[in-house]
Design a protein around this motif. Structure first.
Motif, PDB file in Angstrom:
ATOM      1  N   PRO A 140       0.961  -1.251  -0.118  1.00  0.00           N
ATOM      2  CA  PRO A 140       0.093   0.015   0.057  1.00  0.00           C
ATOM      3  C   PRO A 140       0.767   1.321   0.006  1.00  0.00           C
ATOM      4  N   PRO A 141       0.456   2.396  -0.854  1.00  0.00           N
ATOM      5  CA  PRO A 141       1.512   3.492  -0.984  1.00  0.00           C
ATOM      6  C   PRO A 141       1.968   4.048   0.453  1.00  0.00           C
ATOM      7  N   ARG A 142       1.106   3.997   1.321  1.00  0.00           N
ATOM      8  CA  ARG A 142       1.429   4.614   2.506  1.00  0.00           C
ATOM      9  C   ARG A 142       2.379   3.892   3.355  1.00  0.00           C
ATOM     10  N   LEU A 143       2.654   2.602   2.886  1.00  0.00           N
ATOM     11  CA  LEU A 143       3.831   1.842   3.673  1.00  0.00           C
ATOM     12  C   LEU A 143       4.942   1.579   2.990  1.00  0.00           C
ATOM     13  N   ALA A 144       4.929   2.027   1.750  1.00  0.00           N
ATOM     14  CA  ALA A 144       6.032   1.970   0.968  1.00  0.00           C
ATOM     15  C   ALA A 144       7.224   2.612   1.464  1.00  0.00           C
ATOM     16  N   PRO A 145       8.467   2.066   1.547  1.00  0.00           N
ATOM     17  CA  PRO A 145       9.583   2.605   2.189  1.00  0.00           C
ATOM     18  C   PRO A 145       9.887   3.863   1.309  1.00  0.00           C
ATOM     19  N   VAL A 146       9.887   3.930   0.015  1.00  0.00           N
ATOM     20  CA  VAL A 146       9.992   5.160  -0.934  1.00  0.00           C
ATOM     21  C   VAL A 146       8.674   5.366  -1.551  1.00  0.00           C
ATOM     22  N   THR A 147       8.338   6.660  -1.527  1.00  0.00           N
ATOM     23  CA  THR A 147       7.077   7.005  -2.066  1.00  0.00           C
ATOM     24  C   THR A 147       7.213   7.470  -3.760  1.00  0.00           C
ATOM     25  N   VAL A 148       8.394   7.946  -4.112  1.00  0.00           N
ATOM     26  CA  VAL A 148       8.421   8.121  -5.229  1.00  0.00           C
ATOM     27  C   VAL A 148      10.006   8.249  -5.794  1.00  0.00           C
ATOM     28  N   GLY A 149      10.331   7.420  -6.894  1.00  0.00           N
ATOM     29  CA  GLY A 149      11.394   7.544  -7.468  1.00  0.00           C
ATOM     30  C   GLY A 149      11.715   8.762  -8.299  1.00  0.00           C
ATOM     31  N   VAL A 150      12.808   9.337  -8.456  1.00  0.00           N
ATOM     32  CA  VAL A 150      13.073  10.457  -9.460  1.00  0.00           C
ATOM     33  C   VAL A 150      14.359  10.070 -10.352  1.00  0.00           C
ATOM     34  N   PHE A 151      14.017  10.268 -11.756  1.00  0.00           N
ATOM     35  CA  PHE A 151      15.063   9.789 -12.478  1.00  0.00           C
ATOM     36  C   PHE A 151      15.567  10.752 -13.791  1.00  0.00           C
TER      37      PHE A 151
END
Lengths: 495, 495
Positions: free
Chosen positions: B388-399
Motif C-alpha cells: 500500500p502506498p502509505r507503507l512503501a519505504p520510498v514513495t516516489v523515485g526520481v530519474f
C-alpha cells in the motif's frame, strides 16, 4: 537553575520519566518513560534523524539486534577491554568503581588508570570504603557487558550490546551492496545499549539500559574532505575546551579553519560544525551552555583516534556533562571483523579498493532528554518547561473556559479539527489557571481557550507559555496562526 | 504466490531484513533490518499508533525497560509458567521442542500438553530424534526467558522481558496519576521482547528477539461497554475461525452482534472489528487472507480468559499464521503485582474503587512486516512488491532519462523539491528499465522521469508500479497530482 530534584520531581509528576520498577523497591540504573517523555524523546529522535540523514542522500537507516554473540565482540575488543576497575570493600563487601572513589575525594576525573596505578592512588590518598569506612581490596577489571546464554543449553555465549555501533559494522557490506555502492555512506541507528555499570547514578546520566542515536559514516580518508567541503563554514566559531585545559570552565570560540590549522581533519571539523548547529539552532541550547571537550589519550575509548565529547551544562548534574561524542574510529572495527571472521570488508569504489574508515556521531538519547528538561525548567512563582515548540510533547492545549453554556461542545469540535494537524490535548478539568499551569509544566507552547465571547463570534484566546500573554484570534484564522507561530514565522506580539 | 525463499531473497537483495551476524556464520533466531526494512516497519508502526491511539483521547504512549528484575516476573507467573517442553536426544544431545516433534509427524498442533502427556505421546507415536534417529529422553519444562545478572556481583537476578506488557502494568498507577485519572485508559508500547526459543525458525516468525506493538486497555468491566458502543458496528461481518473447527481452512463471516449473542463481551467484539479494519482497510490485506482464530483453553496463555489470534494467510509460511492477538487478561496481572509487591493497584473512579481489568491488543511487528512482504510480492516476468502506498519505504523515485543534456540538473532540482514532502529517492545509475525494476522491488508506487520533452516544457512522466502505465504531468501540477494519487483521491487513469 534547576536542581536534580526539581527535574526529577517535575518529570515524575508530569509523566516524562521515572525510576523503573519502583513498585518492587526500584531497579538501580533503569528508567521508564511515560507518555510525555515518549513524545519528547520521539520529537528529539525525529529532529536528529532529519538533521543528520539530511547531510547526504547516501545516509540511511538500519536496525540490528541488541544481543550479539561473543565472536564479533571479541573482534571489536569489547570482551577483553570494555572494563572498569572494580574495588571491593574487605569489610562490607560493597563494590565501587575505582575512578569514582578517587573523583569523590579529589574532584578530578581519573579515567584510564591501570589496576596498579589505581591501587597506588588508593594507598597514597588513604581511600576507605565510602559505605562502612572499611579497608578496600585490590582493584580488578570488571567487564561491563551483560552476558546472555542463548539456546536450549545456554552454552552459546552472547552479550547485550554495549553500543549500537558493532551491529552496524557487521552489516556494512550488506547495506553497501543493497544500496548505492558509494562512499561516503552513512548508517544511522537509534536503539538500546546496555552496560552493567558498577554504580549507576545521576538519573538518566549513567544508566544500565539506555538509548543511543548513532550515525556511522563509512569513508575513504583520501577523498572524504571533497565530499564535505568546509569552505562555506570556514569562519564558523566552534566552542572548544581543550584536553589540557579541561578543568578550566570557559570554552573558546575557535574558527573552523583554525581548528584545521591546529591539526584536525577538515572533514572532522565539518561534522563538529553540524553537531554544534543541531544543539544551538535546532535544540536551542544557549551558546554558553554548549561545548566540545577534547579527550586525551587516556580518557578516549580504545578504538578512537580523535575524540571530542559533546557537552551541555546542566545545573541539575553539577555542570557540563557529556551528551554525545564525535569519534574518529579509523578502520579499527571493520579490520577487526575482517581478521576474526575471515570475511573481506574491503569494497571497491571507482578504481580504489579499501576498508573504509569510520566517523561516528554518537548521542545518548536519554541524556539529551534530561538536558532538555534541565535547560527548559523555569522556577519562580509558577513552574514552566521552556521546550522549543517543535520538541514539546503537546503543541496546543484546548480548553472550554467553563463546562456549561455550550462551551465544551464548541471546544471539543475545535479540538477535533486541531488534532488532525497538531499534537493537541483537550482538558476540561479544574480551574482554567490550573489547566494553564499543567500545560506550562508539560512544556506546551500555546493554549487555546473557548469562552462566552467565542459563542458571540469573537474568536478564541491564544495564550503563550513563556510570556503568558493572550491574544484573540478568529476561529477561521486559528490553524494558520498556530502554524506560523510554530514555524517561527510570526512572533506572538504581531500574530 | 511467494515462497519462503522468494521473500527472503528479495528482502536481502533490497535491504529489508536478513539473518543477523552472517559474517560470523549466523545467529539463529535473530534478524537485522536494512534501510528499506526500517522504513517499512516504521510506516507500519506509525499507522498502528495512529489507528489504535485514535480510538480514544485517553490512550497514551509508554516505554519501559527491556530488563526486569525477578520479583515482578515471579508475580506475573512467567518465572514458574513461561515454559516450553524440551526433549533432548540421548544419543546426539540435540534438544527439541516437544510439541514441534509431534507436529512434524501428525501435522496437528500439540500445544498445552503436560510433561507426562508429551512423554506418553512420544512413546505412542514412537518419535525418534529428527537429527540422528536416536532415542529421546524424558520431556522437561524449559523456561523461555533469558536470565541476566545485574550489578557488580551479578547476583541480582533479572530477565530480558518476554513480553512488553509487564513493564506497562508496573507503571499503570503512575500514568493514571500523571494523566486524567479516568478509565478506560490505554497505554501503548512498541518495543523489543525476548524468548529463548528452543528451535527458532521460519524467518521472522519465531525469533528470539522481536518487536511487539501492544495496547493495554485498563477498564472497569461494569462500564467498559458504555465507552465503546458496538451498535453502529453491529452488522459488521467479522471473520472468525472457531477453536473447534480450526483445522477447517474456511473462516466464517459472523455479524458483530451475533458474536455477542454467542457469548463474547460486546467491548471485546468492538475491538475485533477495529483490529479487522486495521488489517483490511489500512494494511489492505485481502479479506480471504484474514481471520480471527479462537484459541481453546489448552492453547491460550495462562493469563488469558478470552483469546483470539489475528491470522494472515502467507504462502511463504505455509498458510494462516498468527500476526497478533486480542487478549482479555482480566485483573490477573495487576492483582498479581498487588499481592507480591504489597502496593495497592486499585484506583477510584467516581464512586467505584477497583483493580482494573485489562484488554490487550498485541501485535508482532516483525511478523506483520513479513506478512506485508509475503502478500505484496508479485512474481512473473518482472518482480514487484505491491505495498500500500502509505507503507512503501520510498514513495516516489526520481530519474533523469539520460545523464546528459542538462537532464540530471533538472532531475536533481525536482528531487530537492519533492523530498521536502515525500519519501523520494534519486537514481541516475544504469538503464531506465533497471531503475524502474529496482523501485518495483522496493515497493515504490510512483516513479517520475525527466526526459528531453521536460526540457521543452512538456512536463514529466509519472509511472505507476502496478499497472506500469505512464502519464505526462506538468511540473507545476506534480506535487498535487502525487498527493492526490497517494491519498487515493485520484486513480491513475484520470489523474
Amino acid at each position: 537553575m534547576a536542581s536534580y530534584d526539581d527535574v526529577m520531581s517535575l518529570s515524575v509528576r508530569r509523566g516524562f520519566l521515572w525510576p523503573a520498577v519502583d513498585l518492587y523497591g526500584g531497579f538501580a540504573g533503569f528508567y521508564d518513560y511515560g507518555h510525555h517523555g515518549v513524545l519528547l524523546r520521539r520529537r528529539w529522535e525525529d529532529l536528529w534523524t532529519e538533521t543528520f540523514l539530511g547531510l547526504s542522500d547516501n545516509y540511511y537507516l538500519i536496525d540490528t539486534t541488541t544481543i550479539l554473540p561473543e565472536a564479533p565482540l571479541k573482534a571489536s575488543g569489547h570482551v577483553d577491554h570494555f572494563t572498569d576497575l572494580l574495588v571491593t570493600c574487605t569489610k562490607c563487601g560493597e563494590s565501587h568503581r575505582g575512578d569514582h572513589l578517587l573523583e569523590a575525594l579529589t574532584h578530578e576525573e581519573h579515567e584510564g588508570l591501570t589496576t596498579e596505578e589505581l591501587d597506588e592512588k588508593i594507598r597514597e590518598l588513604k581511600v576507605r570504603c565510602p559505605k562502612c569506612k572499611g579497608e578496600l581490596g585490590p582493584a580488578r577489571p570488571f567487564n561491563m557487558m551483560f552476558p546472555v546464554g542463548v539456546g536450549p543449553t545456554g552454552k552459546d555465549r552472547a552479550y547485550l550490546r554495549p553500543e549500537t555501533a558493532q551491529g552496524v559494522y557487521l552489516n556494512f557490506k550488506r547495506e553497501f551492496e543493497a544500496l548505492r555502492r558509494r562512499l561516503p555512506m552513512g548508517l544511522a541507528i537509534i536503539g538500546r545499549a546496555y552496560r552493567n555499570e558498577i554504580s549507576p547514578r545521576q538519573g538518566t546520566y549513567r544508566m544500565r539500559e539506555f538509548l543511543q542515536a548513532e550515525l556511522q559514516i563509512f569513508f575513504d580518508p583520501a577523498t572524504f574532505a571533497d565530499h564535505v567541503p568546509l569552505d562555506p563554514l570556514a569562519r564558523t566559531p566552534v566552542r572548544i575546551a581543550w584536553a589540557a585545559e579541561k578543568h578550566e570552565p570557559t570554552a573558546q570560540d575557535i574558527a573552523a579553519k583554525d581548528l584545521v590549522a591546529q591539526g584536525l581533519p577538515s572533514w572532522y571539523v565539518y561534522h563538529l560544525v553540524h553537531v554544534q548547529r543541531f544543539y544551538l539552532d535546532a535544540l536551542r541550547v544557549p551558546r554558553e551552555a554548549f561545548r566540545f571537550a577534547e579527550l586525551d589519550e587516556k580518557e578516549r575509548a580504545f578504538y578512537n583516534k580523535v575524540h571530542f565529547d559533546v557537552q551541555v551544562r546542566q545545573e541539575s548534574l553539577g555542570g557540563f556533562k557529556e551528551v554525545g561524542g564525535v569519534h574518529y574510529r579509523t578502520d579499527h572495527d571493520l579490520k577487526g571483523h575482517e581478521t576474526v571472521s575471515h570475511e573481506k570488508q574491503s569494497v571497491t569504489v571507482g578504481t580504489t579498493k579499501l576498508i573504509p574508515h569510520v566517523l561516528e556521531l554518537s548521542f545518548g538519547v536519554d541524556r539529551n532528554v534530561w538536558a532538555l528538561l534541565d535547560l527548559g525548567l523555569m522556577k519562580g512563582e509558577r513552574m514552566s518547561l521552556r521546550l522549543p515548540p517543535r520538541l514539546a510533547p503537546v503543541t496546543v492545549g484546548v480548553f472550554p473556559l467553563v463546562n456549561k453554556d455550550g462551551l465544551p461542545e464548541r471546544a471539543e469540535a475545535l479540538f477535533a479539527t486541531l488534532r488532525k494537524r497538531f499534537a493537541a490535548f483537550y482538558d476540561d478539568s479544574a480551574s482554567i489557571g490550573r489547566r494553564y499551569a499543567r500545560m506550562d509544566e508539560v512544556g506546551t507552547p500555546f493554549c487555546v481557550t473557548i469562552d462566552h465571547e467565542t459563542a458571540e463570534g469573537k474568536g478564541v484566546t491564544v495564550r503563550e507559555r513563556d510570556s503568558q500573554k493572550q491574544i484573540r484570534v478568529r476561529e477561521a484564522d486559528l490553524e494558520i496562526t498556530l502554524s506560523r507561530l510554530l514555524a517561527g514565522e510570526a512572533s506572538f506580539d504581531v500574530a
